[in-house]
Design a protein around this motif. Structure first.
Motif, mmCIF file in Angstrom:
data_model
loop_
_atom_site.group_PDB
_atom_site.id
_atom_site.type_symbol
_atom_site.label_atom_id
_atom_site.label_comp_id
_atom_site.label_asym_id
_atom_site.label_seq_id
_atom_site.Cartn_x
_atom_site.Cartn_y
_atom_site.Cartn_z
ATOM 1 N N PHE A 62 0.853 -1.182 0.000
ATOM 2 C CA PHE A 62 0.000 0.000 0.000
ATOM 3 C C PHE A 62 0.892 1.235 0.000
ATOM 4 O O PHE A 62 1.842 1.315 0.785
ATOM 5 C CB PHE A 62 -0.910 0.013 1.227
ATOM 6 N N THR A 63 0.593 2.198 -0.868
ATOM 7 C CA THR A 63 1.415 3.404 -1.018
ATOM 8 C C THR A 63 0.547 4.648 -0.962
ATOM 9 O O THR A 63 -0.518 4.706 -1.595
ATOM 10 C CB THR A 63 2.185 3.393 -2.351
ATOM 11 N N LEU A 64 1.006 5.639 -0.208
ATOM 12 C CA LEU A 64 0.407 6.965 -0.170
ATOM 13 C C LEU A 64 1.381 7.938 -0.811
ATOM 14 O O LEU A 64 2.562 7.984 -0.447
ATOM 15 C CB LEU A 64 0.117 7.389 1.272
ATOM 16 N N ILE A 65 0.903 8.722 -1.775
ATOM 17 C CA ILE A 65 1.732 9.698 -2.483
ATOM 18 C C ILE A 65 1.079 11.061 -2.371
ATOM 19 O O ILE A 65 -0.130 11.200 -2.621
ATOM 20 C CB ILE A 65 1.890 9.338 -3.970
ATOM 21 N N THR A 66 1.853 12.054 -1.985
ATOM 22 C CA THR A 66 1.362 13.428 -1.951
ATOM 23 C C THR A 66 2.284 14.316 -2.768
ATOM 24 O O THR A 66 3.520 14.251 -2.623
ATOM 25 C CB THR A 66 1.245 13.944 -0.499
ATOM 26 N N ASN A 102 -1.744 20.540 -6.407
ATOM 27 C CA ASN A 102 -1.794 19.461 -5.421
ATOM 28 C C ASN A 102 -2.232 18.155 -6.071
ATOM 29 O O ASN A 102 -3.084 18.143 -6.960
ATOM 30 C CB ASN A 102 -2.769 19.811 -4.295
ATOM 31 N N GLY A 103 -1.631 17.069 -5.593
ATOM 32 C CA GLY A 103 -2.040 15.737 -6.013
ATOM 33 C C GLY A 103 -1.987 14.787 -4.833
ATOM 34 O O GLY A 103 -1.066 14.859 -4.014
ATOM 35 N N LEU A 104 -2.984 13.929 -4.719
ATOM 36 C CA LEU A 104 -3.021 12.929 -3.654
ATOM 37 C C LEU A 104 -3.442 11.599 -4.266
ATOM 38 O O LEU A 104 -4.456 11.531 -4.979
ATOM 39 C CB LEU A 104 -4.003 13.342 -2.561
ATOM 40 N N PHE A 105 -2.674 10.534 -3.968
ATOM 41 C CA PHE A 105 -2.880 9.252 -4.627
ATOM 42 C C PHE A 105 -2.767 8.113 -3.622
ATOM 43 O O PHE A 105 -1.877 8.112 -2.763
ATOM 44 C CB PHE A 105 -1.835 9.039 -5.729
ATOM 45 N N LEU A 106 -3.653 7.148 -3.754
ATOM 46 C CA LEU A 106 -3.609 5.916 -2.973
ATOM 47 C C LEU A 106 -3.415 4.764 -3.956
ATOM 48 O O LEU A 106 -4.185 4.631 -4.923
ATOM 49 C CB LEU A 106 -4.896 5.719 -2.174
ATOM 50 N N ARG A 107 -2.407 3.942 -3.703
ATOM 51 C CA ARG A 107 -2.066 2.875 -4.648
ATOM 52 C C ARG A 107 -1.935 1.544 -3.896
ATOM 53 O O ARG A 107 -1.306 1.478 -2.833
ATOM 54 C CB ARG A 107 -0.752 3.206 -5.354
ATOM 55 N N TYR A 108 -2.518 0.503 -4.469
ATOM 56 C CA TYR A 108 -2.416 -0.841 -3.905
ATOM 57 C C TYR A 108 -1.869 -1.765 -4.987
ATOM 58 O O TYR A 108 -2.393 -1.816 -6.107
ATOM 59 C CB TYR A 108 -3.782 -1.331 -3.436
ATOM 60 N N ALA A 122 10.597 -11.786 -15.059
ATOM 61 C CA ALA A 122 11.136 -12.022 -13.718
ATOM 62 C C ALA A 122 10.107 -11.660 -12.648
ATOM 63 O O ALA A 122 9.993 -12.341 -11.631
ATOM 64 C CB ALA A 122 12.406 -11.201 -13.512
ATOM 65 N N THR A 123 9.344 -10.581 -12.888
ATOM 66 C CA THR A 123 8.347 -10.106 -11.925
ATOM 67 C C THR A 123 7.149 -9.548 -12.668
ATOM 68 O O THR A 123 7.295 -8.847 -13.673
ATOM 69 C CB THR A 123 8.933 -9.000 -11.022
ATOM 70 N N LYS A 124 5.959 -9.847 -12.152
ATOM 71 C CA LYS A 124 4.727 -9.267 -12.681
ATOM 72 C C LYS A 124 3.890 -8.783 -11.509
ATOM 73 O O LYS A 124 3.618 -9.541 -10.577
ATOM 74 C CB LYS A 124 3.945 -10.289 -13.507
ATOM 75 N N LEU A 125 3.488 -7.516 -11.564
ATOM 76 C CA LEU A 125 2.704 -6.904 -10.491
ATOM 77 C C LEU A 125 1.413 -6.327 -11.047
ATOM 78 O O LEU A 125 1.384 -5.803 -12.167
ATOM 79 C CB LEU A 125 3.495 -5.772 -9.822
ATOM 80 N N HIS A 126 0.352 -6.415 -10.254
ATOM 81 C CA HIS A 126 -0.913 -5.740 -10.550
ATOM 82 C C HIS A 126 -1.033 -4.523 -9.627
ATOM 83 O O HIS A 126 -0.502 -4.524 -8.516
ATOM 84 C CB HIS A 126 -2.098 -6.667 -10.294
ATOM 85 N N ARG A 127 -1.759 -3.502 -10.063
ATOM 86 C CA ARG A 127 -1.987 -2.349 -9.198
ATOM 87 C C ARG A 127 -3.322 -1.690 -9.507
ATOM 88 O O ARG A 127 -3.790 -1.687 -10.658
ATOM 89 C CB ARG A 127 -0.859 -1.324 -9.303
ATOM 90 N N VAL A 128 -3.929 -1.147 -8.472
ATOM 91 C CA VAL A 128 -5.081 -0.267 -8.611
ATOM 92 C C VAL A 128 -4.739 1.034 -7.899
ATOM 93 O O VAL A 128 -3.985 1.042 -6.920
ATOM 94 C CB VAL A 128 -6.368 -0.891 -8.035
ATOM 95 N N GLU A 129 -5.277 2.126 -8.406
ATOM 96 C CA GLU A 129 -4.928 3.445 -7.873
ATOM 97 C C GLU A 129 -6.131 4.370 -7.961
ATOM 98 O O GLU A 129 -6.939 4.283 -8.889
ATOM 99 C CB GLU A 129 -3.752 4.027 -8.670
ATOM 100 N N ALA A 169 6.410 9.981 -0.897
ATOM 101 C CA ALA A 169 5.670 8.728 -0.968
ATOM 102 C C ALA A 169 6.123 7.802 0.148
ATOM 103 O O ALA A 169 7.325 7.741 0.469
ATOM 104 C CB ALA A 169 5.880 8.050 -2.316
ATOM 105 N N PHE A 170 5.170 7.109 0.733
ATOM 106 C CA PHE A 170 5.474 6.122 1.780
ATOM 107 C C PHE A 170 4.754 4.828 1.444
ATOM 108 O O PHE A 170 3.553 4.835 1.155
ATOM 109 C CB PHE A 170 5.058 6.628 3.154
ATOM 110 N N SER A 171 5.485 3.706 1.485
ATOM 111 C CA SER A 171 4.907 2.401 1.175
ATOM 112 C C SER A 171 5.141 1.435 2.326
ATOM 113 O O SER A 171 6.198 1.453 2.961
ATOM 114 C CB SER A 171 5.562 1.813 -0.087
ATOM 115 N N ILE A 172 4.150 0.600 2.565
ATOM 116 C CA ILE A 172 4.294 -0.479 3.539
ATOM 117 C C ILE A 172 3.792 -1.758 2.895
ATOM 118 O O ILE A 172 2.804 -1.750 2.153
ATOM 119 C CB ILE A 172 3.544 -0.160 4.852
ATOM 120 N N ARG A 173 4.484 -2.878 3.166
ATOM 121 C CA ARG A 173 4.187 -4.153 2.507
ATOM 122 C C ARG A 173 3.628 -5.158 3.507
ATOM 123 O O ARG A 173 3.923 -5.117 4.692
ATOM 124 C CB ARG A 173 5.452 -4.688 1.838
#
Length: 322
Positions: A31-35, A51-57, A70-77, A316-320
């Motif tokens: 989960f990532t919060l971007i400001t 200003n921009g504010l974004f929530l990303r999973y 090597a890696t495949k990721l999905h994301r919604v934002e 931006a701050f992300s936690i896994r």
């Protein structure tokens, strides 16, 4: 003006970064919060991209579906972006007399994928749907935020672009120019967006320096998902990055109004067809958390804009999670 908020955000991020203690877990979700804000350059201005504010999973795909991946990721934002002209205070008359770009809000949600290949190529694509205009609630968010923290009264939102639903697709491709090392990585970049809100294409380079993980495991691509302790090069990854690009603009609804609307708004501007953008910053990451600080320098999007370029910062701050 926003220094206390910035300091608090930095302290919280650093605290969370230091407190991450689970060394054995393999994380598959993030989960990532971007400001983003033009005040993060400490100029106390509120203009252009304000200003921009974004929530990303993001989450790790169960299988890559290709031996080359090597890696495949999905994301919604989900996110909101707010745009102002050069002056938005003092009085309505003064603001409208000097208006040099439209007021606009863009509110959207998107789905995308990140694909990191075995040969260090990277491909990202996204599809977004949203709304530009009053329905994006840019006026409400900005004016209420100014009231809450005691900033100046805003004028001129009556001149924002009119409502239009937007559908946009984008692709970003990174081609390695030389073999990456533990401390150096260089990619050529190509990006394109097609839609009734934004249509543009750009090319440039991406330089990364520091204590780098393998390309598939670097936090820059959210590669820490799926990484175990034995696969990491560094307990803490440090990245300095620089990405200059040259963009050709075909359409931007936040500047020109809705593409399919006859009545686009009280004020619209003509685009600069070719602009440069420089993005630079740092990223710190262990296997559970990441913290990033970015800085953007962007040539004016509209020919009518008073300032020759706009500058804004981002955190931006992300936690896994497992």
């Amino acid at each position: 003006m926003l220094k206390p908020a910035i300091v608090s955000f930095l302290l919280f991020s650093c605290f969370a970064f230091v407190q991450a203690q689970d060394k054995a877990a393999v994380y598959t979700k993030e989960f990532t919060l971007i400001t983003e804000n033009d005040n993060y350059n400490f100029t106390k201005q509120d203009r252009y991209y304000s200003n921009g504010l974004f929530l990303r999973y993001q989450w790790l795909a169960k299988n890559t579906s290709s031996s080359r991946l090597a890696t495949k990721l999905h994301r919604v934002e989900a996110g909101q972006m707010i745009y102002n002209p050069h002056l938005n205070r003092r009085s309505l008359e003064q603001v409208l007399e000097r208006q040099d770009r439209p007021y606009a809000g863009w509110l959207y949600t998107s789905y995308g994928q990140t694909n990191v290949f075995n040969d260090e190529r990277v491909l990202l694509f996204d599809g977004a749907v949203g709304i530009v205009g009053p329905g994006a609630k840019g006026k409400e968010v900005q004016t209420n935020y100014h009231k809450i923290i005691g900033l100046y009264k805003l004028y001129g939102w009556e001149n924002q672009v009119q409502n239009e639903l937007g559908v946009n697709a984008s692709v970003r491709y990174y081609q390695p120019l030389i073999a990456a090392t533990k401390n150096f990585s260089l990619h050529a970049t190509g990006k394109a967006t097609l839609g009734n809100t934004f249509t543009n294409a750009s090319a440039g380079v991406l330089l990364k320096l520091g204590w780098l993980e393998d390309e598939q495991y670097t936090a820059y691509w959210t590669g820490r998902l799926g990484q175990n302790k034995q696969q990491q090069r560094h307990q803490t990854e440090f990245i300095f990055f620089l990405e200059p690009t040259l963009m050709a603009q075909a359409y931007n609804a936040t500047v020109q109004g809705g593409l399919f609307r006859e009545e686009k708004g009280n004020y619209t501007s003509e685009l600069n067809p070719l602009i440069y953008i420089v993005k630079t910053g740092i990223m710190l990451s262990n296997r559970q958390t990441s913290f990033s600080a970015f800085y953007h320098i962007k040539q004016r999007e509209a020919k009518t804009m008073i300032d020759p370029f706009e500058v804004y910062g981002a955190f931006a701050f992300s936690i896994r999670f497992r």
